[in-house]
Design a protein around this motif. Structure first.
Motif, PDB file in Angstrom:
ATOM      1  N   THR A   1      -2.748  14.227  11.147  1.00 26.33           N
ATOM      2  CA  THR A   1      -4.064  14.765  11.498  1.00 26.33           C
ATOM      3  C   THR A   1      -3.938  15.999  12.387  1.00 26.33           C
ATOM      4  O   THR A   1      -4.738  16.935  12.287  1.00 26.33           O
TER       5      THR A   1
ATOM      6  N   VAL B   1      -3.343  18.771  10.051  1.00 27.72           N
ATOM      7  CA  VAL B   1      -4.533  19.030   9.242  1.00 27.72           C
ATOM      8  C   VAL B   1      -5.559  19.814  10.061  1.00 27.72           C
ATOM      9  O   VAL B   1      -6.162  20.783   9.570  1.00 27.72           O
ATOM     10  N   VAL B   2      -5.784  19.407  11.307  1.00 26.90           N
ATOM     11  CA  VAL B   2      -6.727  20.120  12.170  1.00 26.90           C
ATOM     12  C   VAL B   2      -6.227  21.533  12.458  1.00 26.90           C
ATOM     13  O   VAL B   2      -7.010  22.493  12.477  1.00 26.90           O
TER      14      VAL B   2
ATOM     15  N   TRP C   1      -4.359  23.342  10.486  1.00 25.32           N
ATOM     16  CA  TRP C   1      -4.603  24.102   9.252  1.00 25.32           C
ATOM     17  C   TRP C   1      -6.087  24.407   9.090  1.00 25.32           C
ATOM     18  O   TRP C   1      -6.456  25.534   8.738  1.00 25.32           O
ATOM     19  N   LEU C   2      -6.930  23.431   9.346  1.00 24.92           N
ATOM     20  CA  LEU C   2      -8.367  23.621   9.190  1.00 24.92           C
ATOM     21  C   LEU C   2      -8.886  24.725  10.103  1.00 24.92           C
ATOM     22  O   LEU C   2      -9.651  25.602   9.678  1.00 24.92           O
TER      23      LEU C   2
ATOM     24  N   THR D   1      -8.291  28.209   7.349  1.00 22.87           N
ATOM     25  CA  THR D   1      -9.362  28.061   6.376  1.00 22.87           C
ATOM     26  C   THR D   1     -10.595  28.819   6.816  1.00 22.87           C
ATOM     27  O   THR D   1     -10.777  29.136   7.998  1.00 22.87           O
TER      28      THR D   1
ATOM     29  N   ILE E   1     -13.592  27.583   6.780  1.00 23.06           N
ATOM     30  CA  ILE E   1     -14.400  26.667   7.593  1.00 23.06           C
ATOM     31  C   ILE E   1     -13.990  26.770   9.058  1.00 23.06           C
ATOM     32  O   ILE E   1     -14.835  26.895   9.954  1.00 23.06           O
ATOM     33  N   GLY E   2     -12.681  26.727   9.302  1.00 18.99           N
ATOM     34  CA  GLY E   2     -12.198  26.822  10.676  1.00 18.99           C
ATOM     35  C   GLY E   2     -12.540  28.152  11.315  1.00 18.99           C
ATOM     36  O   GLY E   2     -12.899  28.221  12.495  1.00 18.99           O
TER      37      GLY E   2
ATOM     38  N   LEU F   1     -17.181  16.638  12.340  1.00 19.59           N
ATOM     39  CA  LEU F   1     -15.725  16.520  12.269  1.00 19.59           C
ATOM     40  C   LEU F   1     -15.155  15.950  13.565  1.00 19.59           C
ATOM     41  O   LEU F   1     -14.222  15.142  13.552  1.00 19.59           O
TER      42      LEU F   1
END
Length: 730
Positions: free
Chosen positions: A571, A574-575, A577-578, A582, A584-585, A615
């Motif tokens: 996680t 993932v966070v 990367w997000l 991305t 979105i980030g 989130l």
């Protein structure tokens, strides 16, 4: 009904004509082939002067082109600016890697390092003097990758060979290319590789006429520069390090025309025939068969990863790049954190000694006796803290010895149990810390992680005990997703109120915490909807075993560390990367940094506030799901853990960065696990750990105190600010 109109595609050349025998021509050929196959209309505009570049794009847009191709690594930034103004147009740029945020820009990037490596390997086998030369144009990433790949390929086949290099600082000055090549020949180079556009073409023509072996670049220069063998010196061109620009453009345009091309980067290398060496042509009879066999072998090894170029995407040697990144890392910022921890431990030592009755008694017998007793008390306390957090090194070593001799694991398990317990405690800290940190990145102060932890636990325990006869690979993911969904929905309430009414998320999340506590009371009290049947305790039914998070050591019930640790580590990335890789980030961070600027740029502030809170709550809910499914396997009425509130400190300590939060969570977990041993062995109150945590946070949050104590200079302020806003400011 009329069929949908096919898109119109356009090409903007890079400072030159369409028939330049180079990238402009190859890009056009690839575009024309795709247009012919798909029945597309083509518009072309040639850039005679750099001042015309932007107006040429606007001309094609006015003519209805929805897909526009252009060439040049130096033009990418300008294309991204145009792309932001025209989001309905898809831009394709050869030799440029666009930003992640540029959703309607696709870069076509080639592995020049692989082509350069092959050219260098060939040069190393052909050179007789042991000296080869490289002529570069402007110092841009593709040229740098050619140069570094050529250098490493040369070393791969001929470690004794020496490489000379010259940059002309121009792609369009033939005179500079001739001077560069001539200078290399005078220094003894008998093979010259040029990656310098028109400058390089002039340079290798001059070198070939003087009898020096030359290697072309980008296209088959025996065909273009030497006119298929008609120009003087054609017999001295060995090969060319080619990039299949026409194939790359054909692929990208075909995908774009059918709606299958996304923003980002398409990579072309040996594995997809995006780069390679051109035929030897007239030099074929000169290049020995064993040399050609060696080059084929090197090519195969590069294609399948058995040989590496050690060149990164930006043109730097990966090894040197790593050292450069280490040198560029903000070591002062890291040292401030270590100094904060050290200072907190020193002050904690003062507290330990100051409140120990034995120390006071020793001071009554004399100063030296008192200092000796203080040192003994501090050493005993911190030793117990270390053993409680990591285990006894002596016991672990002895456990390994016995295990290696007899296979008996009892002593080994006892030795590593403190370490496993520290990791178990750290796991929900990681989830909760990430929850608050993500909120901070969005400019939101999520005080409700504790309540979201409760709701996540309730949701996961319900799915855990209510579904029966379900296989684990369905039951466990459903229970985890239920925990995430519960936390997300609970926090999204505060996010919605913030986005639509401006109500401050701090007040809303605090109130939602109390509602979560009371809701848990109602659901779990004896006779409640989720209470355990025939039990006098306010607890839920036990979770079905199919929803358990698997234990690392199922034969040792006292060791509760489970695969939730791996989930937490995953996680983190993932966070990471997000947030930083991305769209979105990027939007979440943009709204957090400056909502007005984000709104002006077309970003929905309300949507991103709700998304960020959702989130954040999902991560906090996952912390509750971990404890329910991986540790206690039911939910008690008094489920208060403190994780939700400690997570605020974790996010602050970790600078709201996922990796920083991970390290802070591990530290808090180890302190919390070690505190129990410290209290039991050294008889030091467990509250000392809370004092240490508070001191560390204070010193990290107020670095001027540390700078004053240790005389550390304040660094220049760089990087992205992370802050929250006041009431109604969205």
């Amino acid at each position: 009904m009329q069929p949908p109109e096919k898109p119109r595609v356009g090409l903007v050349t890079d400072d030159g004509r369409i028939d330049d025998g180079a990238f402009n021509q190859y890009a056009y050929e690839g575009l024309a082939r795709a247009a012919d196959e798909l029945g597309l209309e083509v518009e072309v505009t040639e850039t005679v002067s750099p001042d015309e570049y932007e107006s040429n794009f606007k001309r094609l847009i006015a003519r209805g082109c929805s897909i526009i191709v252009t060439v040049g690594s130096t033009k990418g930034a300008k294309v991204e600016q145009l792309a932001a103004q025209h989001p309905s147009i898809h831009f394709i740029v050869v030799d440029y890697e666009p930003l992640v945020e540029a959703e309607n820009v696709t870069g076509l990037v080639f592995a020049e390092d692989q082509a350069g490596f092959l050219a260098g390997a060939l040069a190393g086998l052909i050179t007789e003097r042991g000296t080869v030369g490289f002529v570069g144009g402007m110092d841009v990433p593709p040229v740098r990758k050619y140069q570094r790949g050529f250098e490493h390929g040369l070393a791969h086949t001929n470690r004794r060979a020496n490489m000379l290099q010259v940059y002309t600082d121009s792609f369009s000055d033939p005179k500079a290319g001739i001077e560069a090549a001539t200078g290399l020949i005078e220094q003894g180079a008998d093979v010259i590789f040029a990656a310098a556009g028109m400058s390089g073409r002039a340079g290798i023509m001059a070198a070939a006429e003087k009898g020096v072996w030359v290697i072309g670049v980008d296209q088959d220069e025996w065909v273009t520069t030497f006119a298929s063998g008609q120009n003087p010196g054609a017999q001295r061109i060995l090969t060319s390090a080619v990039k299949q620009v026409d194939e790359a453009v054909h692929t990208a345009v075909s995908r774009a025309a059918t709606g299958k091309l996304r923003g980002g980067t398409l990579h072309f290398d040996l594995s997809n025939q995006g780069v390679g060496l051109a035929p030897y042509h007239q030099a074929d009879v000169t290049v020995p068969s064993e040399v050609r066999g060696t080059i084929r072998e090197v090519e195969d090894k590069l294609r399948f990863g058995r040989v590496r170029t050690y060149v990164g995407r930006e043109g730097e040697d990966l090894q040197a790049g790593f050292l450069a990144r280490m040198r560029a890392w903000n070591w002062q910022s890291a040292s401030m954190i270590f100094l904060a921890i050290f200072t907190a431990l020193v002050i904690g030592a003062v507290f330990i000694a100051a409140f120990d009755p034995d120390v006071w008694e020793a001071f009554g017998a004399g100063l030296l006796a008192g200092l000796s007793a203080s040192w003994h008390a501090i050493a005993e306390a911190y030793s117990a803290l270390f053993v409680g957090a990591f285990g006894s090194p002596t016991r672990i070593i002895e456990g390994f010895r016995i295990y290696s001799q007899t296979g008996e694991t009892t002593l080994l398990m006892r030795g590593i149990r403190p370490l496993m317990e520290s990791l178990r405690i750290s796991t929900p800290y990681i989830f909760a810390g990430l929850a608050v940190a993500l909120g901070f990145r969005g400019g939101l102060f999520n005080i409700g992680a504790e309540g979201q932890y409760f709701i996540g636990g309730l949701a996961s325990v319900y799915v855990g005990y209510s579904l029966k006869g379900v296989p684990w690979f369905i039951h466990l993911p459903l229970a985890l997703l239920a925990g995430m969904a519960g936390g997300a929905l609970w926090s999204a309430i505060a996010g919605f109120l913030k986005a639509k009414t401006g109500a401050h998320e701090v007040i809303n999340t605090i109130m939602l915490n109390y509602i979560a506590y009371q809701l848990a009371d109602f659901m779990l009290n004896v006779g409640g909807p989720m209470s355990r049947p025939n039990s006098s305790l306010p607890v839920s039914p036990f979770v079905e075993q199919s929803a358990y998070l698997p234990q690392f050591f199922p034969s040792d019930p006292a060791t509760n560390v489970n695969v939730g640790l791996f989930l937490a580590l995953a996680t983190v990335f993932v966070v990471q990367w997000l947030l930083f890789r991305t769209t979105i980030g990027f939007e979440i961070r943009a709204v957090g940094a400056n909502p007005r600027a984000a709104r002006t740029a077309g970003i929905s502030v309300a949507k991103n506030i709700i998304m960020a809170m959702g989130l954040s709550g999902a991560l906090a809910g996952l912390a509750g799901a971990h404890d329910v499914l991986g540790v206690i396997h039911y939910m008690p009425n008094a489920f208060f853990s403190g994780y939700g509130f400690d997570s605020i400190a974790l996010a602050l300590l970790g600078k709201s960065h996922p990796i920083g939060v991970l390290l802070a969570a591990l530290m808090f977990g180890f302190l919390r696990a070690g505190a129990q041993t410290m209290q039991g062995v050294a008889h030091v109150p467990i509250d000392i750990i809370s004092i240490l945590q508070a001191l560390i946070i204070i010193f990290v949050a107020a670095p001027e105190v540390i700078r004053l104590i240790y005389r550390v200079r304040a660094p220049k302020v760089t990087g992205e600010a992370v802050f929250t806003r006041g009431w109604g400011h969205i």
